[in-house]
Design a protein around this motif. Sequence first.
Motif, short mmCIF file in Angstrom:
data_model
loop_
_atom_site.label_atom_id
_atom_site.label_comp_id
_atom_site.label_asym_id
_atom_site.label_seq_id
_atom_site.Cartn_x
_atom_site.Cartn_y
_atom_site.Cartn_z
N LYS A 197 37.15 33.03 8.04
CA LYS A 197 37.48 33.39 9.36
C LYS A 197 36.83 34.94 9.32
N ARG A 198 36.80 35.81 8.38
CA ARG A 198 36.07 36.89 8.51
C ARG A 198 34.61 37.11 8.81
N ALA A 199 33.91 35.79 8.23
CA ALA A 199 32.55 35.62 8.66
C ALA A 199 32.46 35.15 10.29
N GLN A 200 33.46 34.30 10.85
CA GLN A 200 33.47 34.11 12.08
C GLN A 200 33.74 35.40 12.96
N LEU A 201 34.62 36.11 12.58
CA LEU A 201 34.89 37.36 13.41
C LEU A 201 33.66 38.41 13.46
N GLU A 202 33.12 38.54 12.15
CA GLU A 202 31.86 39.15 12.18
C GLU A 202 30.67 38.51 13.21
N LYS A 203 30.58 37.17 13.45
CA LYS A 203 29.57 36.71 14.24
C LYS A 203 30.12 37.02 15.65
N PHE A 204 31.29 36.94 16.22
CA PHE A 204 31.90 37.24 17.37
C PHE A 204 31.43 38.66 17.72
N LEU A 205 31.77 39.51 16.58
CA LEU A 205 31.65 40.87 17.15
C LEU A 205 30.18 41.32 17.18
N LYS A 206 29.18 40.84 16.45
CA LYS A 206 27.84 40.85 16.79
C LYS A 206 27.53 40.39 18.09
N ALA A 207 28.15 39.37 18.39
CA ALA A 207 27.55 38.64 19.80
C ALA A 207 28.00 39.54 20.90
N ILE A 208 29.22 40.15 20.89
CA ILE A 208 29.72 40.78 22.01
C ILE A 208 29.12 42.33 21.87
N ASP A 209 28.69 42.64 20.66
CA ASP A 209 27.88 44.06 20.53
C ASP A 209 26.46 44.11 21.39
N ASP A 210 25.93 42.92 21.03
CA ASP A 210 24.43 42.48 21.57
C ASP A 210 24.47 42.54 23.01
N GLU A 211 25.53 42.43 23.75
CA GLU A 211 25.48 42.07 25.15
C GLU A 211 25.01 43.47 25.83
#
Length: 106
Positions: A92-106
């Motif tokens: 779940k932590r890895a999923q959260l990190e991917k999500f945060l990276k995706a929204i940070d790249d926007e």
Amino acid sequence: MATAIGEKIRAQRKRLKLTLDQLAEKSGSSKSYIWELENRPVIRPSAEKIARIAEVFGVTVEFLLDDAKQEFAESDADKVFFRRVTQLDANKRAQLEKFLKAIDDE
């Protein structure tokens, strides 16, 4: 006249749209105990009960006990968020990190 902690408990309970019964159930307290915390001019809550109530609200014990703070401070929200992140399993932590990276790249 309620205490500062009583006012905070009532405000947080209303913020989460919880009844006295619901907060009592979630925190392992009685409805009358929660009412007393919110309304009595002098209270001596147990550390265990306050910790459980703070956990239900997603705030720190310090936030509830600090007479100076009247609103939910961002630093408290940050502490709660990071505490929750540290409790996630690795997947779940890895999923959260991917999500945060995706929204940070926007």
